[in-house]
Scaffold this active site. Structure first.
Site, short mmCIF file in Angstrom:
data_model
loop_
_atom_site.label_atom_id
_atom_site.label_comp_id
_atom_site.label_asym_id
_atom_site.label_seq_id
_atom_site.Cartn_x
_atom_site.Cartn_y
_atom_site.Cartn_z
NE ARG A 88 52.54 -51.33 8.56
CZ ARG A 88 52.21 -50.04 8.68
NH1 ARG A 88 52.61 -49.03 7.85
NH2 ARG A 88 51.08 -49.76 9.40
NE ARG A 127 47.28 -35.56 12.23
CZ ARG A 127 47.19 -36.39 12.05
NH1 ARG A 127 46.33 -37.28 11.43
NH2 ARG A 127 48.35 -37.38 12.25
NE ARG A 160 48.43 -36.88 17.61
CZ ARG A 160 47.63 -37.80 16.87
NH1 ARG A 160 46.79 -38.42 17.52
NH2 ARG A 160 47.68 -37.71 15.33
NE ARG A 171 53.95 -41.31 10.63
CZ ARG A 171 52.80 -40.82 10.73
NH1 ARG A 171 52.54 -39.63 11.42
NH2 ARG A 171 51.78 -41.57 10.33
#
Length: 213
Positions: A88, A127, A160, A171
């Site tokens: 990462r 989503r 969510r 993010r």
């Protein structure tokens, strides 16, 4: 074949990793999965990782690298593997290179699945999840027959917290700051293949297939 999959949240690299696993017959090595396995198996490095996880701290790179190196020594990785979610950061990539040298191995290819940021935000914020059975929907690409209700059990759908726009953009910022530099790093090593991550799963899979020759 030894591969690394790079891509921001929502780019679909996990889906492509699973397809590659089936096509190439090599395991998908997910950092989260092997950390949990090492902890569950009670290995020395697993116990060390657990001591950090139990207090909510990040597991240090040297511990993660050690656990990954253990995993890559297993017989099912002899023909190759797909690293998904690791490295990462640039220090992790450099540590991985040292670990591969100790294994007398090298990376064959790095695939960077690329999607414009606004498309990623739209994908992820759209989503919806059923409160009852957990079925997944998308308000644009796979909506339920009745708005806000699950086709299977009829329970309500919800968004969510980690799919909310503020969280998604955070993010994506973290990815740009920490992981995006790996694209240039692996390009400089002559290992990188850029994959257009827009379109259907099958279209993207075909691009991956062509990139791997």
């Amino acid at each position: 074949m030894r591969l690394i999959l790079l891509g921001p949240p929502g780019a679909g690299k996990g889906t492509q990793a699973k397809l590659l696993t089936g096509r190439l017959g090599i395991p998908q090595v997910s950092t989260g999965d092997i950390l949990r396995q090492a902890v569950a198996q009670g290995t020395e490095l697993g116990r060390e990782a657990k001591s950090f996880m139990d207090r909510g701290a990040l597991v240090p790179d040297e511990v993660v690298i050690g656990i990954i190196e253990e995993r890559l020594r297993k017989p099912d990785c002899a023909r190759g593997y797909i690293l998904d979610g690791f490295p990462r950061t640039l220090p992790q990539a450099e540590a991985l290179a040292r670990a591969l040298t100790s294994l007398h191995a090298s990376m064959d290819r790095v695939l960077s699945v690329e999607v414009p940021e606004e498309d990623l935000v739209k994908r992820l914020t759209g989503r919806r999840v059923c409160r009852g059975c957990g079925n997944m929907y998308h308000v644009d690409t796979s909506p339920p027959r009745k708005a806000g209700r699950c086709d299977t059990c009829g329970d309500s759908l919800y968004q969510r917290d980690d799919d909310k726009e503020e969280t998604i953009r955070h993010r994506l910022r973290v990815y740009k700051e920490q992981t995006q530099p790996l694209v240039a790093y692996y390009e400089g090593l002559g290992l990188l293949e850029r994959i257009d991550g827009q379109g259907t799963v099958e279209e993207i899979s075909q691009r991956v297939h062509r990139a791997l020759g």
